[in-house]
Write an enzyme that holds these catalytic residues in place. Structure first.
Site, PDB file in Angstrom:
ATOM      1  N   CYS A  18      19.605  34.584  52.551  1.00  0.00           N
ATOM      2  CA  CYS A  18      19.250  35.971  52.230  1.00  0.00           C
ATOM      3  C   CYS A  18      20.455  36.890  52.386  1.00  0.00           C
ATOM      4  O   CYS A  18      20.582  37.888  51.679  1.00  0.00           O
ATOM      5  CB  CYS A  18      18.102  36.439  53.124  1.00  0.00           C
ATOM      6  SG  CYS A  18      16.514  35.658  52.772  1.00  0.00           S
ATOM      7  N   CYS A  31      39.717  24.581  42.940  1.00  0.00           N
ATOM      8  CA  CYS A  31      39.801  23.934  41.634  1.00  0.00           C
ATOM      9  C   CYS A  31      38.378  23.725  41.143  1.00  0.00           C
ATOM     10  O   CYS A  31      37.507  24.566  41.414  1.00  0.00           O
ATOM     11  CB  CYS A  31      40.606  22.638  41.694  1.00  0.00           C
ATOM     12  SG  CYS A  31      39.991  21.417  42.879  1.00  0.00           S
TER      13      CYS A  31
END
Length: 387
Positions: free
Chosen positions: A193, A334
């Protein structure tokens, strides 16, 4: 359905007056109210769900309520954790919630436990209660609660919320949360949350569902959500159910384990790795510099806004870092991990304080991180690391 709790003493006149609207319900009556007064309910969490369901339990007449939570009230809690107020900021959540219950009914016994629920602490506390309610916000605690309740032979009511959707279920020793989710999700794919947000009213909706399941179990009325999970979508105002059962080949639960390790949230052995959730948090706080070491065509397809770029080959060939990167620690990413790990070694050899984003841009996108490019919306599973 068999009631979980035996009826307590006769209700005094003030209790009959207090619960008169509940006592007149068909199939309820004074006996059910006496069961609630004798019930001992343990709740994990005094946040969004706990601050909604605990007052509902108190209003229903549950006689003893224990609450486990080690957190304190913060300003960012108040929009959804309605049992806490401005004057409670900095206080323990369990202390604040205990005061809320006493304001509803000073005759209810509230036991605040200002600590974390762990494999070491939970069994001893649970031994004093009739059932467990899990309003936590993380998978390690959810699996802990399910296993602890199963080993204790006690039912568990659990709920979860995120953004606009919530879930509610009831676990018993024969079938429970672990049967619905036998394998925890990858830690970097879990959106909290804190990172994903939550609609404030969803907390009260799911908390009310959970409190109702407790009342049904204690009194023996209705049909609890055993072997079923209820899904609620606030945006469409719709619900649906999924039924499930214990698999014949499911391994038995014989002991409590290290649930951080089980869910992959324990501190990793690679100190150079940062989880996607942590990178997202740092990015929102403007405390991270990102370096993309993929090839230009990959960066155009999907990238992280504002990240500097330098392909791994150029970095290993001695190319200078982009000026846009600035000074200070760097987080490399990456597509998955391999090139980032190699880049970290090169950067550290140059004296740069570098770490890498575990799981790469795929993990970052999976936890709700913003990406851009022609393929920004593609599913992470459609990406592969190219070396």
């Amino acid at each position: 359905m068999i009631a979980l709790v035996e009826p307590g003493p006769e209700l005094p006149p003030e209790h009959i007056a207090r619960y008169s609207r509940q006592l007149m319900l068909p199939g309820f009556g004074e006996t059910a109210q006496r069961r609630l007064r004798a019930a001992r309910v343990l709740v994990i969490g005094a946040g969004g769900l706990g601050s909604a369901l605990v007052p509902a339990l108190a209003g229903s007449g549950v006689g003893t309520i224990g609450v486990i939570d080690d957190d304190v009230v913060e300003l960012s809690n108040l929009h959804r954790q309605l049992s806490h107020g401005m004057d409670d900021i900095g206080r323990s959540k369990v202390g604040s919630l205990a005061d809320t219950v006493r304001d509803i009914d000073p005759g209810i016994l509230v036991r605040p436990y200002r600590e974390r629920a762990t494999a070491e602490t939970l069994p001893g506390i649970l031994a004093e209660y009739d059932l467990l309610v899990d309003g936590s916000d993380n998978f390690p605690t959810r699996y802990l609660a399910d296993d602890a309740a199963r080993l204790a032979g006690k039912p568990l009511v659990w709920g979860s919320i995120l953004r606009f959707q919530g879930q509610v279920g009831v676990a018993v020793p024969d079938v429970g949360f672990r049967d619905l989710f036998p394998v925890p999700p990858a830690a970097d794919e879990v959106l909290s949350c804190e990172l994903g947000g939550v609609l404030a009213s969803l907390c009260t909706a799911i908390g009310s569902f959970m409190a109702t399941e407790v009342v049904k179990l204690v009194t023996g009325i209705g049909e609890p959500l055993v072997g079923r999970v209820l899904f609620y979508d606030a945006l469409t105002a719709s619900t649906r159910e999924i039924g499930f059962e214990r698999a014949a080949d499911a391994p038995p639960v014989t002991e409590l384990v290290d649930y951080e390790l089980f869910c992959g949230t324990a501190a990793a052995g690679d100190a150079s790795a940062l989880s996607a959730a942590e990178v997202l948090r740092l990015r929102r706080e403007d405390e991270v510099r990102l370096l993309d070491v993929r090839e230009p065509h990959e960066t155009l397809l999907r990238g992280i806004p504002g990240a500097a770029a330098l392909p791994l080959g150029a970095l290993e060939g001695g190319a200078p870092l982009p000026e846009t990167l600035g000074d200070g620690p760097v987080v490399v990413f990456c597509e998955k991990d391999p090139r980032s790990q190699r880049a970290v070694r090169v950067l550290r050899e140059r004296g740069v304080d570098a770490r890498y984003l575990a799981g790469g841009i795929s993990a970052f996108a999976a936890v709700g991180g913003e990406t851009e490019g022609t393929g920004a919306a593609a599913a992470p599973s459609e990406r592969t690391e190219s070396e």
